[in-house]
Every structure is written in C-alpha cells, then in structure tokens.
Scaffold this motif. Sequence first.
Motif, PDB file in Angstrom:
ATOM      1  N   LYS A 223      50.574  78.247  20.292  1.00 51.66           N
ATOM      2  CA  LYS A 223      49.771  77.022  20.417  1.00 51.66           C
ATOM      3  C   LYS A 223      50.376  75.839  19.666  1.00 51.66           C
ATOM      4  CE  LYS A 223      45.430  79.575  21.011  1.00 51.66           C
ATOM      5  NZ  LYS A 223      44.049  79.786  20.498  1.00 51.66           N
ATOM      6  N   ALA A 224      51.602  76.024  19.190  1.00 50.98           N
ATOM      7  CA  ALA A 224      52.242  74.957  18.419  1.00 50.98           C
ATOM      8  C   ALA A 224      52.700  73.825  19.341  1.00 50.98           C
ATOM      9  CB  ALA A 224      53.436  75.511  17.648  1.00 50.98           C
ATOM     10  N   PHE A 225      52.851  72.652  18.755  1.00 54.03           N
ATOM     11  CA  PHE A 225      53.455  71.502  19.426  1.00 54.03           C
ATOM     12  C   PHE A 225      54.961  71.653  19.226  1.00 54.03           C
ATOM     13  CE2 PHE A 225      55.276  67.305  19.518  1.00 54.03           C
ATOM     14  CZ  PHE A 225      54.570  66.612  20.502  1.00 54.03           C
ATOM     15  N   VAL A 226      55.702  71.875  20.311  1.00 59.99           N
ATOM     16  CA  VAL A 226      57.131  72.207  20.228  1.00 59.99           C
ATOM     17  C   VAL A 226      57.964  71.095  20.837  1.00 59.99           C
ATOM     18  CG1 VAL A 226      58.918  73.879  20.828  1.00 59.99           C
ATOM     19  CG2 VAL A 226      56.570  74.655  20.401  1.00 59.99           C
ATOM     20  N   VAL A 227      58.914  70.601  20.051  1.00 57.27           N
ATOM     21  CA  VAL A 227      59.942  69.701  20.577  1.00 57.27           C
ATOM     22  C   VAL A 227      61.196  70.552  20.759  1.00 57.27           C
ATOM     23  CG1 VAL A 227      61.346  67.671  20.147  1.00 57.27           C
ATOM     24  CG2 VAL A 227      58.947  67.685  19.459  1.00 57.27           C
ATOM     25  N   ASP A 228      61.515  70.865  22.004  1.00 60.10           N
ATOM     26  CA  ASP A 228      62.586  71.802  22.339  1.00 60.10           C
ATOM     27  C   ASP A 228      63.893  71.025  22.522  1.00 60.10           C
ATOM     28  OD1 ASP A 228      64.314  73.644  23.401  1.00 60.10           O
ATOM     29  OD2 ASP A 228      62.825  74.580  24.705  1.00 60.10           O
ATOM     30  N   VAL A 233      62.675  69.091  26.077  1.00 60.43           N
ATOM     31  CA  VAL A 233      61.299  69.022  26.556  1.00 60.43           C
ATOM     32  C   VAL A 233      60.366  69.027  25.360  1.00 60.43           C
ATOM     33  CG1 VAL A 233      61.853  70.208  28.716  1.00 60.43           C
ATOM     34  CG2 VAL A 233      61.059  71.531  26.758  1.00 60.43           C
ATOM     35  N   VAL A 234      59.129  68.594  25.589  1.00 62.17           N
ATOM     36  CA  VAL A 234      58.070  68.621  24.582  1.00 62.17           C
ATOM     37  C   VAL A 234      56.903  69.360  25.210  1.00 62.17           C
ATOM     38  CG1 VAL A 234      56.550  67.252  23.113  1.00 62.17           C
ATOM     39  CG2 VAL A 234      58.857  66.423  23.638  1.00 62.17           C
ATOM     40  N   ARG A 235      56.289  70.260  24.454  1.00 59.38           N
ATOM     41  CA  ARG A 235      55.208  71.064  25.027  1.00 59.38           C
ATOM     42  C   ARG A 235      54.210  71.496  23.963  1.00 59.38           C
ATOM     43  NH1 ARG A 235      56.502  75.647  27.960  1.00 59.38           N
ATOM     44  NH2 ARG A 235      58.693  75.120  28.303  1.00 59.38           N
ATOM     45  N   LYS A 300      48.881  62.996  26.436  1.00 56.74           N
ATOM     46  CA  LYS A 300      48.105  64.227  26.568  1.00 56.74           C
ATOM     47  C   LYS A 300      48.427  65.240  25.474  1.00 56.74           C
ATOM     48  CE  LYS A 300      47.561  63.983  31.597  1.00 56.74           C
ATOM     49  NZ  LYS A 300      47.800  64.690  32.889  1.00 56.74           N
ATOM     50  N   LEU A 301      49.565  65.053  24.822  1.00 56.99           N
ATOM     51  CA  LEU A 301      50.008  66.011  23.812  1.00 56.99           C
ATOM     52  C   LEU A 301      49.734  65.549  22.382  1.00 56.99           C
ATOM     53  CD1 LEU A 301      53.472  66.834  25.386  1.00 56.99           C
ATOM     54  CD2 LEU A 301      51.691  68.502  24.987  1.00 56.99           C
TER      55      LEU A 301
END
Length: 406
Positions: A223-228, A233-235, A300-301
């Motif tokens: 459920k983490a906010f990930v900057v890949d 990508v960001v998710r 949205k994120l």
Amino acid sequence: MDSLITAAARALAAGDPLGALNRVALREDAPALALRGIAMAQLGDFDRAKILVRRAARAFSPKEAVARARCIVAEAEIALVSRDLGWRVKALDAARATLEAHGDHVNAAHARYLEIRRLLLIGRLDEAERFLAELDPTQVPPASTAAHELIVAGLAMRRLRTKEARAALARAERAALQARIPALKGEVESAFHLLNTPAARLIARGEERPLLLEDVEALQTSKAFVVDACRHVVRDANTFVSLARRPVLFALARALAEAWPADVPRATLIARAFRGKHADESHRARLRVEMGRLRAVLKKLAGVNATKQGFALTPRSAREVVVLARPVEEQHGAVLAFLTDGESWSSSALALALGASQRTVQRALDELSAAGKVQWFGRGRARRWMTPPMPGFTTTLLLPAPLPSD
C-alpha cells in the motif's frame, strides 16, 4: 549415417565437442560439416561454427530437406548464443515447418524454443508466452524440457512472479540433471543466482537498502506510495501513473519522494530537474509551471504542496513513500543491462533489443568503452561487445519488460 557420424552426434548430445571433433575433424561431407559446426559452437568459436553450418546446408542435396532444415536451426542457435539477434526469422519458421511435416517433432520444438528465447531477449513477452503455450515439455527430451522451464522462469522473473520462477527453475534443474549436459546445468545455476542477488534499491526517509526480486514483487502489491525509477512510473495500491515520457516531472517526483516526509528546497529541485547550477528567476518560474503539471498528474495519488523553503509531497492514502531504484544507476544502464549477462553482443542486436537506433547504441558503447566499462573484440560486422558480470547485482529490472499492471 556411418558409425563415426553417429558417434560424433552422440558425443555432441552429451556435451562433448572434443570427442565429436576427434571423429569428424578431417571430413568434408555434409553431415560431418554440420557436426563440426555444432562442436565449434560448443567450444565458443561462433564465427567458424556459422561458416561450417552454412557449408553443410549447401552441401546437402535439395532432396535432403530435413537435413537442410536442421542446419538452419543450428545456425539460428549459434546466432542466439552469440547474441546476433538479426537472423532470418522466416527461414527458421520455414525450417520448423519442414521438420514438423517430416515427423521430426523434437527438432521442430527446438526451433520454436529458439524463436521464443529470442523474443524473450528483446522484451516481446506476450508473443513469447503465446508461442510457449503451444509446446508440451513432456513430449521432448530432458534437454528441451530444461530449456522450456528456463524460458518459463525468465518470463516469470520479468513479470515479477518469483514463486513461479523458482518452481520452474527447480523443474529445469531436474531436467538438466537427467540430460547430463554441464553447460545446461550451469545455465540453470546462473538463473538461480539471479533470484538470490539484489535486483534493486529501496530509498525511504533518507536511507537505502538492497532488495531481492521477491522484495520488489512484495513492494508492487503493498500500500506504499512508490516512485519506480526502474520503469519511471508512480503508483500506490490503486492508481498507476506513467512518467516515462515526462522526465522532468519524474525527476521532481523522485526528489520529493526521497525527501519525504520533509520538503525539498527550490534550489535542489531546480538542480535535479533542470540541471541548473545557479537558480535564477527564469528557473524558479519554470519550476512553478512544472510543479503545477506534476500536481495535476498526481492528483489522485498525492498532493504537491508549496512550503516556505520549497515543496513537499503529501500522499492521499498511503502511509509510506518509497523510491525503487536500479541497483547501480548509469547513464547507459539499459545497454549495460544486456552486456552484464556475460555474453558478447553486436551493436545491431543491442539496438534491436532496446528498440533504439544502431547509431545511438554505438555512441553509448563508445562512451562505455572509453570509461573502461565494456570491451570489444573483432572487426567490422564481426565486432562484439561484452563486460564481466557485475558482482552482487542482477539486471532483471533493467530489461525491457512491463510490470504486471502495464
């Protein structure tokens, strides 16, 4: 076949190229040329092997369609091993059809496996999976079964399905032991090594640590906010935003994520995103524009809020913000990702695998060579590039494979 040809063929099937050459090294008939070519390939002399196999194909009469088809398959395998990925795909497919029509189902399946392995190398995973589903690994010898399971494992690793990859490699190991081919067992061991070495770095709250492929897979479902930074990508758990074609926005998002929960000074953001050593009013104006764009993309994120010193990231639902980065970040990391498999690549094959122009790849190789990170051998079209495998890291995440949700 005469007894020497039969004995040489059996030696090659058992992974004994020197034993095969002892029997046919001085012969110039078509079967002997083909076996000599395969033996030279097993010994690593791919240029000589390719010449011998082509001579064998021409030496067989037009009525010997199956033998010619087998030579085409052998040439394709030599090309694959030597990372010459621009071979005649239609010729290989025609050879496979010929073998299938004449009842040589084992070599026909082998031809298909070669085609699938090429697709896997150049990142065309959907096609590879579709072709692989048509093959039954229980109907082929142990060596082909091991190759099948290695492809399954390779697809699973690129799709970040590590349990599936480990199960496939366990099956490949059993098949390789049955085949009794040392090179095949070594390939399985190398694949296992990829799963047990760091595949990425996790950066969070100013600290970083290495991640195995299983850890990366777990992170993608967290459920983490990930900057890949591997895929740009960001998710979070519910939303996915690609910034692959917006490098400035991604640089800003990464800087904010690395500093979270603190803010990032404007001068730092300008240096990261615009590579400006000295921030002036034009830079600050551009930063405000780009931050507005980032705020709209990530609405949205997360929120992107101005602070007294700069800007800060505020995730909507996630309780943790992390950055997923490559194990080693290089300007030409994608090129190095292919070269660090320990094989020798042509610049044309690298361009095909990367989806880039050959000139772009050549410039990258020249820069890496000048820095002492890669080396070459051969001249002209025969030139090949390689580098020793990077100790302690796997390059799976650098390869051109989409994430499961892409």
